[in-house]
Each structure stands twice: as structure tokens, then as C-alpha cells.
Design an enzyme around this catalytic site. Structure first.
Site, PDB file in Angstrom:
ATOM      1  N   GLU A 102     168.141  34.509 171.113  1.00  0.00           N
ATOM      2  CA  GLU A 102     167.020  34.039 169.966  1.00  0.00           C
ATOM      3  C   GLU A 102     167.784  33.785 168.751  1.00  0.00           C
ATOM      4  O   GLU A 102     169.201  34.425 168.174  1.00  0.00           O
ATOM      5  CB  GLU A 102     165.964  35.544 169.501  1.00  0.00           C
ATOM      6  CG  GLU A 102     165.200  35.445 170.432  1.00  0.00           C
ATOM      7  CD  GLU A 102     164.058  34.697 170.142  1.00  0.00           C
ATOM      8  OE1 GLU A 102     163.890  33.201 169.266  1.00  0.00           O
ATOM      9  OE2 GLU A 102     162.534  33.774 169.945  1.00  0.00           O
ATOM     10  N   ASP A 103     167.094  33.142 167.810  1.00  0.00           N
ATOM     11  CA  ASP A 103     167.821  32.518 166.390  1.00  0.00           C
ATOM     12  C   ASP A 103     167.451  34.223 165.766  1.00  0.00           C
ATOM     13  O   ASP A 103     168.532  34.328 164.774  1.00  0.00           O
ATOM     14  CB  ASP A 103     167.125  31.225 165.984  1.00  0.00           C
ATOM     15  CG  ASP A 103     165.701  31.028 166.142  1.00  0.00           C
ATOM     16  OD1 ASP A 103     164.391  31.987 166.561  1.00  0.00           O
ATOM     17  OD2 ASP A 103     164.856  30.090 165.276  1.00  0.00           O
ATOM     18  N   ASP A 106     161.340  37.767 163.432  1.00  0.00           N
ATOM     19  CA  ASP A 106     160.465  38.238 163.081  1.00  0.00           C
ATOM     20  C   ASP A 106     159.394  39.061 163.307  1.00  0.00           C
ATOM     21  O   ASP A 106     159.865  40.022 163.244  1.00  0.00           O
ATOM     22  CB  ASP A 106     160.240  36.942 162.718  1.00  0.00           C
ATOM     23  CG  ASP A 106     159.689  36.593 160.459  1.00  0.00           C
ATOM     24  OD1 ASP A 106     159.895  37.567 160.294  1.00  0.00           O
ATOM     25  OD2 ASP A 106     159.175  35.630 160.553  1.00  0.00           O
ATOM     26  N   PHE A 155     163.148  33.465 153.903  1.00  0.00           N
ATOM     27  CA  PHE A 155     162.713  32.385 154.908  1.00  0.00           C
ATOM     28  C   PHE A 155     163.988  31.548 155.434  1.00  0.00           C
ATOM     29  O   PHE A 155     164.922  31.892 154.044  1.00  0.00           O
ATOM     30  CB  PHE A 155     162.166  31.553 154.258  1.00  0.00           C
ATOM     31  CG  PHE A 155     161.806  30.706 156.362  1.00  0.00           C
ATOM     32  CD1 PHE A 155     160.398  31.444 156.700  1.00  0.00           C
ATOM     33  CD2 PHE A 155     161.922  29.426 155.992  1.00  0.00           C
ATOM     34  CE1 PHE A 155     160.020  30.478 158.061  1.00  0.00           C
ATOM     35  CE2 PHE A 155     161.400  29.146 157.640  1.00  0.00           C
ATOM     36  CZ  PHE A 155     161.101  29.307 158.175  1.00  0.00           C
ATOM     37  N   ARG A 168     168.118  22.168 160.043  1.00  0.00           N
ATOM     38  CA  ARG A 168     168.944  22.919 161.836  1.00  0.00           C
ATOM     39  C   ARG A 168     170.763  22.833 161.780  1.00  0.00           C
ATOM     40  O   ARG A 168     170.927  22.822 161.892  1.00  0.00           O
ATOM     41  CB  ARG A 168     168.504  22.260 162.885  1.00  0.00           C
ATOM     42  CG  ARG A 168     166.780  22.956 163.082  1.00  0.00           C
ATOM     43  CD  ARG A 168     166.457  22.164 164.621  1.00  0.00           C
ATOM     44  NE  ARG A 168     164.852  22.158 165.149  1.00  0.00           N
ATOM     45  CZ  ARG A 168     164.073  23.995 165.265  1.00  0.00           C
ATOM     46  NH1 ARG A 168     165.194  25.150 164.238  1.00  0.00           N
ATOM     47  NH2 ARG A 168     163.176  22.923 165.335  1.00  0.00           N
TER      48      ARG A 168
HETATM   49  P1  IMP Z   1     158.592  35.916 165.332  1.00  0.00           P
HETATM   50  O1  IMP Z   1     157.212  35.428 167.118  1.00  0.00           O
HETATM   51  O2  IMP Z   1     156.693  35.991 163.993  1.00  0.00           O
HETATM   52  O3  IMP Z   1     159.195  37.180 165.888  1.00  0.00           O
HETATM   53  O4  IMP Z   1     158.929  34.758 165.473  1.00  0.00           O
HETATM   54  C1  IMP Z   1     159.925  34.212 166.449  1.00  0.00           C
HETATM   55  C2  IMP Z   1     160.645  32.367 165.695  1.00  0.00           C
HETATM   56  O5  IMP Z   1     159.967  31.934 164.315  1.00  0.00           O
HETATM   57  C3  IMP Z   1     161.569  32.719 165.800  1.00  0.00           C
HETATM   58  O6  IMP Z   1     162.685  31.801 166.932  1.00  0.00           O
HETATM   59  C4  IMP Z   1     162.286  31.449 164.512  1.00  0.00           C
HETATM   60  O7  IMP Z   1     162.234  30.574 164.913  1.00  0.00           O
HETATM   61  C5  IMP Z   1     160.530  31.589 163.620  1.00  0.00           C
HETATM   62  N1  IMP Z   1     161.056  32.094 162.329  1.00  0.00           N
HETATM   63  C6  IMP Z   1     160.625  33.144 162.116  1.00  0.00           C
HETATM   64  N2  IMP Z   1     161.324  34.072 160.432  1.00  0.00           N
HETATM   65  C7  IMP Z   1     162.328  32.730 160.373  1.00  0.00           C
HETATM   66  C8  IMP Z   1     162.757  32.287 159.581  1.00  0.00           C
HETATM   67  O8  IMP Z   1     162.371  32.766 158.401  1.00  0.00           O
HETATM   68  N3  IMP Z   1     163.367  30.944 159.659  1.00  0.00           N
HETATM   69  C9  IMP Z   1     162.928  29.706 160.297  1.00  0.00           C
HETATM   70  N4  IMP Z   1     162.226  30.131 161.924  1.00  0.00           N
HETATM   71  C10 IMP Z   1     162.061  31.855 161.392  1.00  0.00           C
END
Ligand code: IMP
Length: 183
Positions: A102-103, A106, A155, A168
Site C-alpha cells: 500500500e502507499d 489513512d 497530505f 505522482r
Molecule cells: P484510507 O482508506 O483513508 O486509509 O485511504 C487510503 C488511500 O487514500 C490511500 O491508498 C491513498 O491512495 C489515499 N490517501 C490517503 N491519504 C493520502 C495522502 O496523504 N496523500 C495521497 N493519497 C492519500
């Protein structure tokens, strides 16, 4: 010509050299934990494509690579909470050892969805390697077995991560200071 990225728009958090050093540490840890095994790296698109490429090449293991496309955000910086599969795996994963790449984790909503999907398809084991962890924003508890860097409530863009599909391709991980034009 306008400078890219605009210097006022982003602030570097982790340089390419720092990222490379951390990936090498993660790869050593993973090589120990997966010794004698051949895990499938499940790269979650789009955000992990750069990380997965570097991690895969740093791993001294006979890995296979799969891609799982998900969309969890609209075009902005706030989670919609809804997760949509945009590209599915190409092979069955029943009985396989999976490492989800995963990147960033959050709220945890995307990862929770992915984990339940992969387990429902009969994976033998599923572990998670996230380049970034943002624990202060978590809404659901999810296991993150390997973390590159823990960040605050910023962010982050670059090294595969975007804001409205921009940034990206930045080689560093940067904090977004100003929203990109047109978003
Ligand atoms: P989550 O479901 O809120 O945990 O978000 C997961 C996805 O949201 C990540 O895999 C990212 O693609 C995107 N995301 C969440 N935070 C960021 C950020 O700070 N920068 C860019 N993408 C984010």
C-alpha cells in the site's frame, strides 16, 4: 518555463535517498520473515506503483506481482469512505501467501475492504506493507505489519501518491502545501 513542482506547492518530507535506504531495511526484514516462501506482492493501484516497483526489486525472494486497482477518494483530499475495485487480480489467490503493498494507510477504510476481499478469496496469509502510515486519522483498526514512515496529519504527494492525479511522478515524498491548479 514554470518550475515543476512549484516550490510553494510542496515541501519535501523524505528524499529519494532516504526512501531507498528505508526500502532496503524493509526488504531485509521481509526477506527474513518470508524465508523459504514465495509471496505474491499485491500492489494496490494507483498509489503504490512506484513503491511496489522499488520494493520488489529490493527483495531477494522469488516473488510474483499482482495489481489491485481501487478508488477510495474522489478527486480531492477527503475520503469518501466508499471503496471501488477498478482493476481486479489476474490469478486466483486461494492458498497463497500475500503481501499487500500500500502507499498510505489513512482512515484504514480502503485497507479493511481489501483485507476482507482477499481473505474471502481464500488466501493462506495476508500481511500488509505500507510505505506510509497516518495513525492519527484512523477510523477503523487495521493490521499494518510493515511501515516505511509514520507521518502526521499532512497530505502527502509524490513517489506514486497524488492529489487529483497530480504529483505522482515526484521522486521525493512531499507534503502538499497548496492544492494543484485545476483541482
Ligand atoms: P484510507 O482508506 O483513508 O486509509 O485511504 C487510503 C488511500 O487514500 C490511500 O491508498 C491513498 O491512495 C489515499 N490517501 C490517503 N491519504 C493520502 C495522502 O496523504 N496523500 C495521497 N493519497 C492519500
Amino acid at each position: 518555463m514554470r518550475e515543476y513542482p512549484p516550490p510553494e506547492a510542496v515541501r519535501t518530507l523524505y528524499s529519494p535517498a532516504t526512501i531507498a535506504a528505508r526500502i532496503s531495511e524493509l526488504a531485509q526484514e521481509l526477506a527474513r520473515d518470508y524465508e523459504g516462501k514465495a509471496p505474491i506482492l499485491v500492489s494496490v493501484l494507483k498509489g503504490s506503483f512506484v513503491f511496489a516497483a522499488d520494493l520488489a526489486r529490493a527483495l531477494p525472494l522469488p516473488v510474483r506481482v499482482e495489481f489491485l486497482g481501487v478508488r477510495s477518494y474522489g478527486s480531492g483530499t477527503v475520503s469518501t469512505g466508499a471503496v471501488q475495485i477498478t482493476q481486479d487480480l489476474t490469478h486466483p489467490i486461494e492458498g497463497q501467501e500475500l503481501l499487500v503493498v500500500e502507499d498510505i494507510v489513512d482512515t484504514g477504510l480502503t485497507l479493511a475492504y481489501i483485507l476482507s476481499l482477499l481473505k474471502a478469496r481464500g488466501a493462506a496469509s495476508v500481511r500488509v506493507c505500507a510505505l506510509l502510515d497516518k495513525p492519527s486519522r484512523r477510523r477503523v483498526e487495521v493490521p499494518v505489519d510493515y511501515v516505511g514512515f509514520t507521518v502526521g496529519d499532512a497530505f502527502v504527494v509524490g513517489y506514486g501518491l497524488d492529489c487529483a492525479e497530480q504529483y505522482r511522478n515526484l521522486p521525493a515524498l512531499c507534503e502538499l502545501v497548496e492544492l494543484p491548479q485545476g483541482s
